[in-house]
Design a protein around this motif. Structure first.
Motif, PDB file in Angstrom:
ATOM      1  N   UNK A   1      -4.915  -4.602   6.481  1.00  0.00           N
ATOM      2  CA  UNK A   1      -5.878  -3.966   5.568  1.00  0.00           C
ATOM      3  C   UNK A   1      -6.022  -2.472   5.870  1.00  0.00           C
ATOM      4  N   UNK A   2      -6.135  -1.714   4.801  1.00  0.00           N
ATOM      5  CA  UNK A   2      -6.373  -0.271   4.928  1.00  0.00           C
ATOM      6  C   UNK A   2      -7.750  -0.034   4.324  1.00  0.00           C
ATOM      7  N   UNK A   3      -8.754  -0.055   5.183  1.00  0.00           N
ATOM      8  CA  UNK A   3     -10.131  -0.020   4.688  1.00  0.00           C
ATOM      9  C   UNK A   3     -10.991   0.942   5.508  1.00  0.00           C
TER      10      UNK A   3
ATOM     11  N   UNK B   1      -7.907  -1.148  -4.026  1.00  0.00           N
ATOM     12  CA  UNK B   1      -7.439  -2.439  -4.533  1.00  0.00           C
ATOM     13  C   UNK B   1      -7.886  -3.561  -3.615  1.00  0.00           C
ATOM     14  N   UNK B   2      -8.270  -4.670  -4.232  1.00  0.00           N
ATOM     15  CA  UNK B   2      -8.640  -5.859  -3.457  1.00  0.00           C
ATOM     16  C   UNK B   2      -7.389  -6.603  -2.996  1.00  0.00           C
TER      17      UNK B   2
ATOM     18  N   UNK C   1      -6.598  -5.596   1.353  1.00  0.00           N
ATOM     19  CA  UNK C   1      -7.243  -4.542   0.567  1.00  0.00           C
ATOM     20  C   UNK C   1      -6.730  -3.176   1.003  1.00  0.00           C
ATOM     21  N   UNK C   2      -6.599  -2.307   0.031  1.00  0.00           N
ATOM     22  CA  UNK C   2      -6.071  -0.963   0.266  1.00  0.00           C
ATOM     23  C   UNK C   2      -7.021   0.027  -0.389  1.00  0.00           C
ATOM     24  N   UNK C   3      -7.735   0.766   0.443  1.00  0.00           N
ATOM     25  CA  UNK C   3      -8.738   1.700  -0.092  1.00  0.00           C
ATOM     26  C   UNK C   3      -8.146   3.093  -0.264  1.00  0.00           C
TER      27      UNK C   3
END
Ligand code: THU
Length: 128
Positions: free
Chosen positions: A19-21, A54-55, A44-46
């Protein structure tokens, strides 16, 4: 073909590690099972421009669709927050459109596997 829920959850947990959050600190992993038994994962990619984030569920779904997959059986979702991570409204709509009977697998606060159907999560869907 039986859905191996524990296996799907474990793939989702692995994806959560990607995850990139940096904005929310809330990590999500998803694992999407096709009718042929292939699994596509997503996290998820913030983005600094928040609305572009994106979720995990949609990342997994878009990966699969872009590889030509058409039929889906189940999706498992895990998060770094509360154990129960039901899909957001936008993901429900997209899952419904591409997989109107998909099983949605989560873990409850006691760590037990719980499963439901997208029809339960999105009653009266927009469809045309
Ligand atoms: N998120 C998901 O990946 N899936 C969901 O169903 C709910 C929310 C992500 C989006 C955002 O990166 C973070 O969780 C906090 O909302």
């Amino acid at each position: 073909m039986e859905v191996d829920r524990e296996q799907l959850i474990s793939v989702a947990r692995k994806a959560l590690g990607m995850a990139i959050a940096p904005l929310s600190g809330y990590l999500v992993g998803a694992a999407l099972l096709t009718a042929q038994g292939k699994i596509y994962s997503g996290c998820n990619i913030e983005n600094a421009s928040l609305s572009l984030s994106l979720c995990a569920e949609r990342v997994a779904l878009l990966k699969a669709l872009s590889e030509g997959e058409k039929e889906f059986k189940a999706i498992a979702i895990v998060s770094s927050g509360l154990p129960l991570c039901p899909p957001c409204g936008a993901c429900r709509q997209m899952l419904y459109e591409f997989a109107p009977h998909i099983e949605v697998i989560m873990t409850n606060p006691k760590g037990r596997v719980i499963s439901t159907k997208i029809e339960e999560l999105l009653p009266l869907p927009f469809d045309h």
